[in-house]
Design a protein around this motif. Structure first.
Motif, PDB file in Angstrom:
ATOM      1  N   GLY A   7     -34.892   0.175  12.074  1.00 17.43           N
ATOM      2  CA  GLY A   7     -33.653  -0.731  11.284  1.00 17.43           C
ATOM      3  C   GLY A   7     -32.486  -0.829  12.264  1.00 17.43           C
ATOM      4  O   GLY A   7     -31.545  -1.260  11.647  1.00 17.43           O
ATOM      5  N   ARG A   8     -32.447  -0.308  13.404  1.00 16.56           N
ATOM      6  CA  ARG A   8     -31.288  -0.083  14.261  1.00 16.56           C
ATOM      7  C   ARG A   8     -31.712  -0.492  15.615  1.00 16.56           C
ATOM      8  O   ARG A   8     -32.740  -0.590  15.689  1.00 16.56           O
ATOM      9  N   ALA A  64     -37.772  -5.028   4.771  1.00 16.76           N
ATOM     10  CA  ALA A  64     -36.443  -4.767   4.841  1.00 16.76           C
ATOM     11  C   ALA A  64     -35.882  -4.999   6.321  1.00 16.76           C
ATOM     12  O   ALA A  64     -34.925  -5.339   6.821  1.00 16.76           O
ATOM     13  N   TRP A  65     -36.519  -4.246   7.426  1.00 18.64           N
ATOM     14  CA  TRP A  65     -36.155  -3.982   8.591  1.00 18.64           C
ATOM     15  C   TRP A  65     -36.555  -5.239   9.338  1.00 18.64           C
ATOM     16  O   TRP A  65     -35.707  -5.666  10.207  1.00 18.64           O
ATOM     17  N   HIS A  67     -36.424  -8.347   7.908  1.00 17.79           N
ATOM     18  CA  HIS A  67     -35.440  -9.145   7.354  1.00 17.79           C
ATOM     19  C   HIS A  67     -33.874  -8.781   8.133  1.00 17.79           C
ATOM     20  O   HIS A  67     -33.438 -10.008   8.399  1.00 17.79           O
ATOM     21  N   GLY A  68     -33.741  -7.375   8.461  1.00 15.83           N
ATOM     22  CA  GLY A  68     -32.551  -7.159   8.897  1.00 15.83           C
ATOM     23  C   GLY A  68     -32.486  -7.504  10.324  1.00 15.83           C
ATOM     24  O   GLY A  68     -31.403  -7.859  10.745  1.00 15.83           O
ATOM     25  N   ARG A  71     -31.529 -11.198  10.545  1.00 14.99           N
ATOM     26  CA  ARG A  71     -30.231 -11.225   9.917  1.00 14.99           C
ATOM     27  C   ARG A  71     -29.056 -10.798  11.011  1.00 14.99           C
ATOM     28  O   ARG A  71     -28.235 -11.741  11.415  1.00 14.99           O
ATOM     29  N   SER A 261     -36.693 -11.601   2.338  1.00 19.52           N
ATOM     30  CA  SER A 261     -35.826 -11.230   1.731  1.00 19.52           C
ATOM     31  C   SER A 261     -36.547 -10.894   0.383  1.00 19.52           C
ATOM     32  O   SER A 261     -37.174 -11.686  -0.130  1.00 19.52           O
TER      33      SER A 261
END
Length: 262
Positions: A7-8, A64-65, A67-68, A71, A261
């Motif tokens: 996620g980063r 979620a990762w 999608h993130g 984004r 999402s």
């Protein structure tokens, strides 16, 4: 290609950990922030994680990762490769369950054109063929050797003489109105499953031997980047493949897209 780990933005240490030749992945196409067969891709990641690492993978977190990452990159159309590895994995103690890391790489979208391709068969069986693992050296080398031989790609045949899969794709044959998927040890692709679910016509899953090729008049190949016709396998011409490919593309066009999402 921009990588994100857990996620980063991925660091050098993250990428160094991913270089260990032990892990698995899935590749997918995103259009408008949505994916065809998203549930199949997430299931593949969960199953691979359980088998290789003895650990559970949270599909909602992975989603979620993904999608993130889109984004942050400010894109809604992309190619994603999601790789599961572990910086804690120790080959000296491979049975020890470990926490895993998830690398999401964002690249421009890909849509392979429906251009006919010629194949040559080679004797080869992927290790752990049901897992989309990172051991891809032989796949790329067989494709390279096929190109050197004057054709477009390689089709794998097991020691039993049965056709399994291509280098990075699945194959289906047709005779008359019947679609035939080879029943062999292979990676069952997401597009293969989507086509099987939406086909509607007569189809079979059965062993396909090299000797059976002369009985088919068409073939298609498919993976998450597209569907394309097969013009020839070794010396066997498959003259109706473009029509079969057009039908398969219509089937896939009717497959719903699942948003990343939540």
């Amino acid at each position: 290609m921009t990588p994100y780990c857990n996620g980063r933005p991925a660091t050098v240490d993250d990428l160094a950990g991913a270089l260990t030749n032990y892990g698995h992945f899935t590749s997918l196409q995103v259009r408008g922030g949505a994916v065809q067969g998203l549930d199949l891709h997430l299931q593949r990641l969960q199953q691979g994680t359980a088998e290789l690492f003895g650990s559970a993978l949270d599909p909602l977190q992975v989603r979620a990762w993904m999608h993130g990452a889109l984004r942050v990159e400010d894109v809604v159309d992309a190619s994603l490769r999601v790789t599961v590895f572990s910086r804690q994995f120790d080959f000296r103690r491979p049975l020890q369950p470990v926490a895993v890391d998830v690398l999401v790489a964002v690249a421009p979208p890909v849509d392979l054109p429906a251009i006919s391709r010629r194949l040559r068969t080679v004797r080869y069986q992927r290790e752990l063929p049901h897992v989309k693992h990172v051991g891809t050296f032989a796949l790329f080398q067989h494709r390279r050797e096929a190109l050197q031989a004057g054709v477009d790609d390689a089709l794998f045949v097991g020691d039993d003489g049965h056709i399994s899969e291509g280098t990075t794709w699945n194959i289906a044959f047709a005779s008359g109105g019947t679609l035939v998927w080879p029943q062999a040890r292979a990676l069952r692709g997401t597009h293969e499953r989507l086509l099987q679910a939406g086909w509607g016509g007569d189809q079979q899953v059965r062993p396909v031997a090299l000797a059976d090729l002369a009985g088919f008049d068409a073939a298609i190949a498919c993976n998450a980047a597209g569907i394309w016709p097969i013009a020839r396998v070794d010396g066997v011409a498959l003259g109706n493949s473009e029509a079969l490919c057009a039908n398969a593309r219509r089937v896939l066009a009717g497959t719903p897209w699942q948003p990343l999402s939540s």
